[in-house]
Design a protein around this motif. Structure first.
Motif, PDB file in Angstrom:
ATOM      1  N   ALA A   1       0.848  -1.199   0.000  1.00 12.85           N
ATOM      2  CA  ALA A   1       0.000   0.000   0.000  1.00 12.85           C
ATOM      3  C   ALA A   1       0.881   1.246   0.000  1.00 12.85           C
ATOM      4  N   ALA A   2       1.971   1.177   0.784  1.00 15.79           N
ATOM      5  CA  ALA A   2       2.877   2.334   0.841  1.00 15.79           C
ATOM      6  C   ALA A   2       3.497   2.579  -0.532  1.00 15.79           C
ATOM      7  N   SER A   3       3.837   1.484  -1.249  1.00 12.45           N
ATOM      8  CA  SER A   3       4.412   1.645  -2.595  1.00 12.45           C
ATOM      9  C   SER A   3       3.408   2.305  -3.522  1.00 12.45           C
ATOM     10  N   GLU A   4       2.166   1.854  -3.427  1.00 12.10           N
ATOM     11  CA  GLU A   4       1.136   2.443  -4.280  1.00 12.10           C
ATOM     12  C   GLU A   4       0.932   3.910  -3.918  1.00 12.10           C
TER      13      GLU A   4
ATOM     14  N   GLY B   1       6.461  15.472  -4.437  1.00  7.34           N
ATOM     15  CA  GLY B   1       6.899  16.398  -5.490  1.00  7.34           C
ATOM     16  C   GLY B   1       7.704  15.750  -6.595  1.00  7.34           C
ATOM     17  N   LEU B   2       7.789  14.409  -6.593  1.00  3.44           N
ATOM     18  CA  LEU B   2       8.602  13.765  -7.630  1.00  3.44           C
ATOM     19  C   LEU B   2       7.705  13.238  -8.743  1.00  3.44           C
ATOM     20  N   VAL B   3       7.885  13.796  -9.918  1.00  2.00           N
ATOM     21  CA  VAL B   3       7.127  13.325 -11.071  1.00  2.00           C
ATOM     22  C   VAL B   3       7.860  12.104 -11.630  1.00  2.00           C
ATOM     23  N   ASN B   4       7.099  11.051 -11.881  1.00  2.00           N
ATOM     24  CA  ASN B   4       7.758   9.840 -12.379  1.00  2.00           C
ATOM     25  C   ASN B   4       8.101   9.989 -13.865  1.00  2.00           C
ATOM     26  N   TYR B   5       9.213   9.408 -14.262  1.00  2.00           N
ATOM     27  CA  TYR B   5       9.566   9.379 -15.684  1.00  2.00           C
ATOM     28  C   TYR B   5      10.420   8.149 -15.942  1.00  2.00           C
ATOM     29  N   ASP B   6      10.542   7.779 -17.220  1.00  3.00           N
ATOM     30  CA  ASP B   6      11.297   6.582 -17.562  1.00  3.00           C
ATOM     31  C   ASP B   6      12.718   6.691 -17.025  1.00  3.00           C
ATOM     32  N   GLY B   7      13.130   5.694 -16.286  1.00  3.80           N
ATOM     33  CA  GLY B   7      14.504   5.712 -15.772  1.00  3.80           C
ATOM     34  C   GLY B   7      14.614   6.302 -14.384  1.00  3.80           C
ATOM     35  N   SER B   8      13.499   6.832 -13.842  1.00  6.52           N
ATOM     36  CA  SER B   8      13.580   7.396 -12.497  1.00  6.52           C
ATOM     37  C   SER B   8      13.737   6.243 -11.495  1.00  6.52           C
ATOM     38  N   PRO B   9      14.401   6.542 -10.349  1.00  7.63           N
ATOM     39  CA  PRO B   9      14.649   5.446  -9.386  1.00  7.63           C
ATOM     40  C   PRO B   9      13.446   5.200  -8.493  1.00  7.63           C
ATOM     41  N   PHE B  10      12.237   5.202  -9.062  1.00 10.75           N
ATOM     42  CA  PHE B  10      11.025   5.060  -8.259  1.00 10.75           C
ATOM     43  C   PHE B  10      11.088   3.812  -7.378  1.00 10.75           C
TER      44      PHE B  10
ATOM     45  N   ILE C   1      19.845   9.154  -9.690  1.00 15.58           N
ATOM     46  CA  ILE C   1      19.310  10.511  -9.495  1.00 15.58           C
ATOM     47  C   ILE C   1      17.867  10.570  -9.956  1.00 15.58           C
ATOM     48  N   TRP C   2      17.061  11.246  -9.160  1.00 17.90           N
ATOM     49  CA  TRP C   2      15.681  11.552  -9.562  1.00 17.90           C
ATOM     50  C   TRP C   2      15.592  13.072  -9.644  1.00 17.90           C
ATOM     51  N   ILE C   3      15.377  13.577 -10.839  1.00 17.91           N
ATOM     52  CA  ILE C   3      15.279  15.026 -11.004  1.00 17.91           C
ATOM     53  C   ILE C   3      13.876  15.451 -10.574  1.00 17.91           C
ATOM     54  N   GLU C   4      13.800  16.195  -9.455  1.00 17.31           N
ATOM     55  CA  GLU C   4      12.501  16.603  -8.931  1.00 17.31           C
ATOM     56  C   GLU C   4      11.905  17.685  -9.813  1.00 17.31           C
ATOM     57  N   LYS C   5      12.723  18.667 -10.130  1.00 14.71           N
ATOM     58  CA  LYS C   5      12.206  19.786 -10.920  1.00 14.71           C
ATOM     59  C   LYS C   5      13.387  20.516 -11.537  1.00 14.71           C
ATOM     60  N   VAL C   6      13.172  21.085 -12.699  1.00 11.18           N
ATOM     61  CA  VAL C   6      14.180  21.974 -13.286  1.00 11.18           C
ATOM     62  C   VAL C   6      13.559  23.363 -13.347  1.00 11.18           C
ATOM     63  N   LYS C   7      14.228  24.323 -12.716  1.00 14.92           N
ATOM     64  CA  LYS C   7      13.692  25.692 -12.686  1.00 14.92           C
ATOM     65  C   LYS C   7      14.676  26.641 -13.349  1.00 14.92           C
ATOM     66  N   VAL C   8      14.163  27.614 -14.026  1.00 14.28           N
ATOM     67  CA  VAL C   8      15.051  28.640 -14.567  1.00 14.28           C
ATOM     68  C   VAL C   8      14.767  29.928 -13.812  1.00 14.28           C
ATOM     69  N   SER C   9      15.681  30.309 -12.915  1.00 12.43           N
ATOM     70  CA  SER C   9      15.538  31.588 -12.214  1.00 12.43           C
ATOM     71  C   SER C   9      16.539  32.588 -12.762  1.00 12.43           C
TER      72      SER C   9
END
Lengths: 1165, 423
Positions: A984-987, B20-29, B324-332
């Motif tokens: 559940a935590a993973s989901e 705040g982590l958007v998943n993407y291919d290759g992310s260490p989810f 590495i999981w890139i959380e966000k890329v910001k341009v300030s």
């Protein structure tokens, strides 16, 4: 900003072409096809914004040499002259300082417009005009922001709005599913459900644990009950199982007890007696069988007969048996061998006849046996002879080869030419090698000569000379640099003077203006007091003064027209004010007098200044005239030189002339050098050619020194190669000749060795065989002798074999005779038949003898057994007799019966004991007494019924237990699965990524939506604000272009809220765009664009407007009207109209007035 | 006297996800999906390896709204492992635990002592010579100074106080159980094991009053190495050792691209920074990449933010795999160049006017304007999720901020368009 001049320094096909755009009004740049109109048009934009990286105008000049110059006029009147280069950095240079142009200043000059904005706002081509008009018509004349914005440089906005909208639409729509935000929402909600499914509620877990405990307890209870029943069943089953054994035991006991009624022998005695009785029976049988066997053997022995005589001759008959076949074969072979011997003897005779060359008799064969005995010696002698002969032949062959080689070399030597001047050629080439670059030098000089000539010609052109006549010009007398400088100094002196005078003149005129201005001021004071009036005023003042003075002195009151003072203070005040008033009047008068004087003075000054101006003007004229005279005089001193007429050009001319002179000198110098190098090369060429000719090579006529040297080098190399070959040849001949003498000695030695070897061979043959002259003869003889030797060997061998056969036959026959003498029963046949008969009889006799012996052996063995059995039988009888005494029986027969009964008794006893053991085992070790007691009261049917009851109970309990166990296992499995899993935590973590995505994209979406709203609303409002002034202006242009056929361009809003363009005719008819002709539509759009340009200029300031054949579809009348519009526009900003239609030029002259349009013609050629 | 080792941890929030982590291919989810759980396992391993006598959990073992009892079972299994290694555990409940349903039914193994919530409680370990004082939260919100009621220290023992507190009001944390230095010192304890504040902080060293920070960072505001504090008492004298436990580390990388000439060079800088930050190959890094500085590329980067994000992710995958999981890329980053595409000042002022009107009349426009009404629809759907962090999503303040963002974005687009034309 305006472009005053455009300099196509190096751009497209243009080189150093300038277009002067400084004049007022409309500029028309005319260029027929291929004349460079497009290039010139592009050059304007490239001058302002840079030459693009992928320019297409580098087809003539290399890209890195492209240059466009220009002079730009700022609004404040300043002029900036620049050059645009094609390069990445510092591509715009300020011509005045040759430094990079200040970027900010340049941007300001371009009104901060980007190239895109400039192109969008201030350039228009006919293709663009047509396409945009078509687009307008396609949209039903919708006058939207995009059409409006096109001319204002914000056409990008439309694309930006569309992109923002499209990007936002990709992210979200309220009821869509395939947008990324919608998908994230959907995924998140799905995962939420999944998490709920995977999550474990604490209360549920607790309840399951309790349930498990309860179930386990129940299970334990059932298990205990079941065990009890099973034990009971076991007990009953055991009981049931022992009952048959108990019954069997009872029967046995009864039987045993009945046997015990008679006398029972002790167990061991009974067993021993039984054993002996059995032994006795066995022995009796054995004795009987052996006796019968012996009787049978005796009968068989009596039936067999053996021939003892024949057996005694056995060895000799065996010998015969072995030789029968050899004997028959020997008889047969002997015939063949005798034939062969005869043939060989014949062959040997023939061979000998051939060797000896006469018929040979048998004695000679024996002689040859002696020679053949030494055959090895003969072979060695022959080999020595052959070796010596080979040496001789080799030496002889070698000698011939050497002589052949010498002959060949001598012939080759005759064909190799012998040259004497190789060294000379070599040294010449060496001396010329340093000059090998003469060609390069000459080529370089030729290039420089051409360049110098071109430069000189260009300079000559600038001076007005005919470039072909440079030499002639230079030969004519001409001023030196000093002389020109002197003249220039003189001119400057005059000009200086003239400048000073002009300055004086300007100063005088300035003064004159100033004086006139002052005088003008004076003129305004028309009435001035006269001297008389001034005198009166002065006297009145004096009088008043006196009167006041008296009044004050007498302290009187003055009345009437005079003064009245009541007190001293009043008096004093009145006095003072009177004095001031009088003084003021006097001052005014004096002032007026001064002004009069001033005016007089001014008039006088003016007269003087006028005279001064006159004098100065004369002096200037005089000075100028003198200068003209001086210059003319000076110029006339060199009548052959085209010195300019105007002295102001002299400075420029001087620079060109000096440059020309320098170039001429340089050219002459290079020419001399060129000539000298050429001569040198020519000389060298000739020298080499001569040498090459002398050595009979083809004469080289090439003027190329390098090629000649290469040729000579090749020739030299060939010569050297020839010389080397000659030398090699000569050396070879010498060496070969030396070898000839050596080989001759070898030949002599070999010849001698050959003679010795031949003699030795002959000696061995003892001269018996004549005519052995050569090695070949000897070889033939040796081969014949070898054959003869083999034949003789065969003859000897055949004779031996025939003798052997005869010998063995004789022995065979003698043996047979000896045997038959002893065995008269055998008759004499042929030896071999007799022998065979003997062998067969012997075999039969031997077999009968063997059978007899075997039977005899078996019979003896049986007799031995019989003896042994008889002894044992006697002993057994004796033992039985002893046992009988120990028993109670009277005879053997009774004893046997007693033994049998006793043994039965013991057997039953044993069986009962075994059953007892089984019972104890079956009941798990219970004492027999207990078993007997319990079983005594049991009934098998009762037991069976009880067992059935217990079984039923066990089955029922088993089912309940299974149910409860299954329930327990399920609960355990369920609880085991609640193992703290992180599913559940993973989901939830996955759901969180969708939330992150949702947050990020929602913000992006909101941002896009707001940005789109802000932009489209702003453009909408801006357009609405500027629409009406623009339409008014466009209507004016449209009216003029259509020659008043149309009055107005109007915009109406249709039912959908779209704004549609239409045109109102001069009779107030409204036509939408589709009702207009193509030309009129073009004109309408043209009017709109010109209006937009005019509006832009008002808004941001003037900028050059570039139009490219925009009037192409207009008829003459409308073209003329459009030209007028453009001319009008050119009053507020520079307008450049590029065209390739010549008639437009005359049309412009006609409609705008001759000389009004500034016309420029382009021509590459 | 033997050394006594006490491992002090707090704010474990076990099974709460990373934010705040958007998943993407290759992310260490897969590596970090149960990061807080993994961190607790590591804490237990460290306690065993370092032969710890006592483990303290100073509140917020769980996350408040998490309802899966599996989490509790997992905790029990880990505590049981400590029990098997003869390690004692003392827990006080924090505000999140008080809220959690998990705590009510859970039966801890014998080595674990949960301190009472009704009144200050003390737990004496005679074999260690240690007494631990503390009080659990009875309810989520406690505004009173709980420490005030704690007993005085026993001079014959090592006295440790456990307290879940905001102390003097740490920003970003709920103001629960406030207290002050004087109160804590007055108890004459040898060590104060605090919890609630997620950043490691040593408030005093006489005695040591320590927030160990949370065990595992869960979002971009919880950067740097995370873990626990190992306190070794030697003759009642405490010695501190800060231990990094979490396998996940959050970092906010500021990449100065002043003077950088091209998009590729920006990426190069980013790669260098990533290499400099992600030095521990055993860890997973969650990175926020923020480009800063003065550069003419600013507009282009803003406009190509999606490309930039993809390129940064791709570069991180190429060089560091799924470390590495890139959380966000910001341009300030910003540019001092004016927008060359829009010289039309009238239009520019219209843009500003519309933005101003939008800000002042957002509510009405959102309901009246058809296109903007989609924002309302989105807001409703997002609120329907029922997550607290979305409560303020698209509220007025947020929308005003986004209006400014929209203007900045437009400026970037115009700038980028201008640069494209100039190039």
């Amino acid at each position: 900003m305006k472009i005053n001049s455009l300099n196509l320094i190096a751009f497209g096909n243009f080189a150093d072409v300038s277009i002067d755009l400084s004049g007022p009004g409309l500029h028309i740049v005319y260029g027929p096809n291929e004349a460079g109109k497009t290039t010139a048009r592009a050059a304007v934009t490239d001058l302002l914004y840079g030459i693009g990286n992928r320019t297409s105008f580098d087809f003539f000049h290399p890209a890195n040499k492209l240059q466009i110059g220009g002079t730009l006029l700022e609004q404040n009147g300043d002029e900036i002259s620049v050059i645009r280069h094609k390069r990445n950095k510092n591509n715009l240079l300020d011509r005045s300082s040759d430094t990079p142009m200040d970027e900010n200043k340049w941007r300001e000059l371009l009104r901060n417009l980007s190239r895109e904005e400039f192109s969008s706002m201030f350039t228009l081509g006919w293709e663009q005009l047509l396409s945009e008009t078509a687009r307008l018509v396609e949209r039903g004349g919708a006058f939207n922001e995009t059409v409006f914005a096109a001319g204002l440089g914000i056409q990008e906005i439309d694309g930006i709005i569309k992109k923002l909208d499209a990007d936002a639409a990709k992210l979200f729509a309220p009821r869509a599913s395939a947008r990324s935000i919608n998908e994230s929402l959907k995924k998140y909600n799905e995962l939420k459900k999944e998490i709920a499914t995977l999550s474990l509620k604490p209360s549920y877990y607790d309840e399951r644990c309790k349930q498990l405990d309860k179930t386990k307890k129940q299970e334990q209870k059932y298990l205990a009950e079941k065990t009890d029943l099973e034990n009971k069943k076991l007990h009953l089953s055991t009981l049931r199982a022992i009952l048959p054994n108990l019954a069997k035991r009872q029967v046995m006991a009864e039987k045993r007890d009945s046997l015990a009624l008679d006398n029972i022998l002790p167990r061991s005695l009974a067993q021993k007696i039984e054993e002996k009785l059995n032994e006795k029976n066995t022995l009796t049988g054995n004795i009987s069988s052996r006796k019968s066997e012996i009787a049978n053997h005796d009968i068989r022995l009596a039936a067999i007969a053996v021939d003892e005589d024949l057996l005694r001759e056995g060895e000799n008959i065996d010998l015969l048996s072995e030789n029968i076949l050899a004997y028959i074969q020997g008889i047969q072979d002997r015939v063949g061998l005798a034939e062969k011997l005869s043939k060989n003897e014949q062959k040997a005779g023939q061979l000998l006849t051939a060797i000896l060359k006469h018929p040979a008799d048998p004695e000679e064969i024996d002689k040859f046996r002696i020679i053949l005995a030494d055959q090895n010696l003969l072979t060695q002698a022959y080999e020595t002879w052959v070796s010596a002969q080979t040496d001789y032949d080799t030496a002889n062959g070698h000698l011939e080869e050497l002589e052949f080689d010498i002959e060949n070399n001598q012939e080759v030597l005759q064909h190799i030419p012998e040259y004497q001047n190789t060294a000379q050629l070599s040294s010449t080439i060496e001396s010329l090698l340093p000059k090998g670059d003469l060609d390069a030098l000459l080529s370089d000089l030729s290039f420089r000569l051409t360049a110098a000539h071109d430069a000189m010609s260009a300079a000559a052109s600038k001076l007005g000379f005919d470039p072909q006549q440079c030499d002639a010009v230079m030969k004519k007398p001409s001023p030196s640099e000093d002389e020109i400088q002197k003249m220039l100094d003189l001119i400057r002196e005059y000009e200086g003077r003239s400048f000073a005078l002009e300055k004086q003149l300007a100063s005088a005129e300035e003064r004159k203006d100033s004086k006139e201005l002052q005088l003008k001021t004076h003129d305004e004071m028309k009435e001035l007091p006269s001297e008389e009036e001034l005198k009166q005023i002065r006297s009145l003042r004096e009088k008043d003064w006196e009167s006041i003075k008296a009044s004050w002195l007498e302290n009187k009151v003055v009345t009437g027209s005079g003064f009245k003072y009541s007190t001293n203070a009043d008096l004093a005040e009145g006095y003072e004010s009177n004095v001031i008033s009088a003084d003021a009047t006097v001052d005014k008068l004096w002032e007026a007098a001064d002004k009069t004087a001033q005016r007089n003075s001014l008039e006088k000054d003016l007269a003087n200044i006028a005279e001064e101006i006159n004098t100065i003007t004369l002096s200037i004229g005089d000075n100028q005239e003198k200068l003209e005279n001086e210059f003319r005089t000076w110029r006339n001193r060199w009548p052959g030189i085209s010195i300019p007429d105007s002295h102001s050009e002299l400075d420029n001319w001087k620079n060109h002339f000096i440059e020309f002179c320098k170039l001429y000198d340089s050219h002459s110098q290079i020419k001399l050098e060129h000539r000298s190098v050429f001569k040198e090369r020519f000389r060298s060429c000739n020298l080499l050619a001569d040498i090459l000719q002398n050595i009979n090579k083809d004469h080289i006529t090439s003027g190329n020194l390098t090629a000649l040297i290469l040729e000579a080098r090749e020739t030299l190399a060939n010569l050297k190669a020839d010389a080397d070959q000659r030398r090699d040849c000569q050396n070879s001949i010498k060496t070969l000749q030396q070898n000839v003498s050596k080989v001759k000695i070898q030949l002599d030695k070999a010849d001698e060795a050959r003679s010795v070897a031949c003699k030795r061979f002959q000696d061995i043959l003892q001269g018996y065989i004549p005519n052995i002259d050569s090695v070949e003869d000897a070889k033939w003889l040796l081969s014949q002798l070898s054959t003869l030797s083999n034949i003789i060997k065969d003859i000897d061998s055949l004779k031996g074999r025939i003798g052997g056969i005869d010998n063995r036959s004789h022995q065979f026959q003698e043996t047979i005779s000896a045997i038959t003498e002893k065995l008269p029963s055998f008759t004499q046949n042929s030896p071999d038949m007799t022998a065979r008969e003997l062998v067969a009889s012997l075999k039969t006799a031997r077999e009968a003898n063997a059978t007899y012996l075997a039977i005899l052996d078996t019979k003896e063995k049986a007799e031995d057994d019989l003896r042994q059995f008889t002894v044992k039988y006697d002993r057994c009888e004796s033992e039985l007799a002893d046992l009988l005494q120990n028993s109670s029986s009277t005879d053997i027969e009774n004893l046997s019966e007693q033994v049998e009964r006793s043994l039965s008794f013991y057997s039953l006893d044993d069986d009962i004991e075994k059953i007892n053991d089984d019972l104890i085992n079956q009941t798990g070790g219970r004492p027999l007494s207990e078993i007997d007691k319990e079983s005594a009261e049991q009934n098998i049917d009762e037991i069976n019924r009880e067992i059935n009851d217990v079984d039923l109970e066990i089955t029922r309990l088993g089912e309940q237990l299974n149910d409860i166990q299954e329930h327990r296992i399920n609960l355990e499995s369920e609880i085991n699965k609640m193992n703290g899993s992180g599913d559940a935590a993973s989901e939830a973590a996955l759901a969180e990524t969708y939330l992150a995505s949702l947050a990020e994209e929602s913000e992006k979406y909101a941002c896009l939506l707001l940005a789109k709203y802000i932009t489209s609303e702003a453009v909408h409002r801006y357009s609405a604000k500027h629409q009406n002034p623009l339409l008014l202006r466009a209507s004016d242009y449209f009216r003029e272009i259509t020659d008043n056929r149309y009055q107005q361009i109007s915009v109406d809003t249709d039912e959908k809220g779209d704004k549609l363009l239409s045109a109102i005719t001069n009779d107030a008819e409204q036509k939408n765009l589709k009702q207009l002709s193509d030309g009129t539509r073009d004109q309408l759009y043209f009017a709109l664009r010109v209006a937009i340009i005019a509006e832009s200029i008002e808004r941001i300031g003037d900028m050059p407007v570039i139009l490219d054949d925009v009037l192409i579809n207009f008829d003459d009348t409308r073209s003329a009207a459009a030209l007028r519009c453009l001319n009008k526009l050119s009053q507020s900003t520079q307008v450049l109209l590029f065209t390739h239609h010549r008639h437009l030029l005359s049309l412009a002259e006609q409609s705008l007035g001759s000389g009004v349009p500034q016309i420029h013609e382009l021509n590459y050629n | 006297m033997e050394k006594i080792k006490v491992l002090h941890s707090a704010d474990l929030h076990i099974d709460s996800p990373l934010h705040g982590l958007v998943n993407y291919d290759g992310s260490p989810f897969d590596d970090v999906k149960v990061a807080t759980r993994t961190a607790f396992k590591s804490l237990v391993s460290v306690a065993i390896e370092r032969k710890t006598d006592l483990v303290l959990i100073a509140g917020d073992l769980y996350d408040g709204d998490w309802k899966d009892y599996n989490t509790g079972l997992f905790v029990i299994s880990q505590l049981a492992e400590l029990d098997a290694n003869n390690i004692k555990v003392v827990i006080v409940q924090g505000n999140h635990d008080a809220e959690s349903q998990l705590t009510k039914k859970l039966r801890f193994p014998p080595n674990t002592k949960l301190l009472d919530a009704k009144e200050p409680d003390s737990c004496v370990f005679d074999d260690l010579g240690v007494v631990v004082h503390g009080q659990s939260y009875l309810e989520r919100s406690i505004k009173a100074d709980m420490a005030a009621g704690y007993p005085k220290g026993d001079p014959g023992l090592i006295n440790i106080g456990m307290l879940h507190t905001c102390f003097d009001g740490a920003p970003g944390h709920a103001p629960y159980a406030p207290c002050n230095l004087d109160t804590l010192k007055s108890k004459r304890y040898d060590y104060w094991a605090l919890g609630h504040v997620h950043k490691r902080r040593i408030i005093d060293n006489d005695p040591y009053i320590v927030f160990p920070g949370n065990l595992c960072g869960r979002h971009i505001l919880e950067t740097g190495p995370k873990g626990a504090v190992l306190v070794t008492f030697e003759d009642q004298e405490p010695f501190l050792e800060e231990l990094t436990i979490a396998d996940v580390q959050w970092e906010h990388c500021h990449i100065d691209i002043s003077g950088v000439k091209s998009f590729d060079d920006c990426l190069l800088r980013c790669e260098q920074e990533m290499a400099a930050v992600c030095t521990d190959s055993h860890k997973t890094y969650a990175l926020r990449i923020e480009f800063t500085g003065l550069t003419p590329l600013a507009g282009m980067l803003q406009e190509r933010i999606t490309d930039l994000t993809n390129e940064v992710r791709s570069a991180s995958l190429n060089h560091h795999g799924s470390q590495i999981w890139i959380e966000k890329v910001k341009v300030s980053a910003h540019s001092d160049a004016t927008s060359p595409i829009l010289t039309n000042k009238d239009l520019l002022s219209e843009l500003d006017n519309i933005a101003a009107e939008l800000k002042s009349n957002l509510g009405n426009l959102l309901s009246e304007n058809e296109e903007l009404s989609h924002l309302n629809a989105l807001r409703n759907q997002v609120h329907a999720i029922g997550k607290e962090e979305f409560d303020t999503f698209f509220d007025e303040e947020h929308l005003l901020q986004m209006t400014d963002d929209a203007l900045t974005m437009l400026s970037s687009i115009f700038n980028a368009q201008g640069q494209n034309h100039e190039n």
